[in-house]
Scaffold this motif. Structure first.
Motif: not given
Length: 174
Positions: A40-41, A43-44, A47
């Motif tokens: 998740w981190v 992917n963030e 972005i």
């Protein structure tokens, strides 16, 4: 030495089966949570690397009778007002929410219709976002009400070429 450790592990497993499984479940849950948090981190962090560095997205909350809906579009009036009145905002681009157009059938030159997703965008779209233009002038793109920008793959499907600037013949939307 390694054989000795394996023998001790086997004996402890036989003696304390329930605590072994509790520890195993806890370890696997912890590792899977750590892996999901890392993904998740990561992917963030990825972005904002495609476009310019200082981009922010306006998200609207609409309170409906059946709950709250979030919309990721920026109305034109809001974009103009933010650019004029907020000195922190250098440029604001009006965009439509993704669900407005969805998948549409598009045809050109009497070819079979293909499905394509669309979005309404303001004239500063290509000045803010770093999508490359294959042909055309970045200052003249999306300035008129009847102008369209299409991707390279859709241009090839509709016109068998990527040199489609100024072509109008037969482009229809169903």
């Amino acid at each position: 030495m390694f054989k000795h450790h394996l023998l001790l592990i086997y004996r402890n497993f036989k003696r304390y089966k329930s605590s072994f499984f509790i520890n195993l479940i806890g370890l696997s849950a912890g590792l899977s949570c750590a892996l999901l948090i890392y993904l998740w981190v990561n992917n963030e962090m990825q972005i904002d690397r495609f476009h310019n560095e200082r981009l922010y997205q306006v998200i609207q909350k609409e309170h409906l009778t059946d709950g709250v809906q979030t919309v990721e579009g920026t109305p034109g009036i809001l974009a103009e007002t933010m650019a004029k009145e907020l000195r922190e905002v250098e440029t604001a681009v009006a965009t439509s929410p993704g669900f407005w157009l969805g998948q549409s059938k598009v045809s050109a030159n009497h070819k079979p219709a293909i499905k394509a997703a669309g979005k309404f965008a303001g004239p500063d779209f290509f000045k803010v976002f770093s999508y490359p233009l294959i042909t055309g002038n970045i200052n003249e793109v999306l300035t008129g009400k009847k102008t369209v920008v299409i991707s390279e793959s859709i241009a090839r499907k509709l016109f068998n070429s990527t040199d489609v600037v100024g072509k109008r013949n037969g482009m229809e939307q169903y």
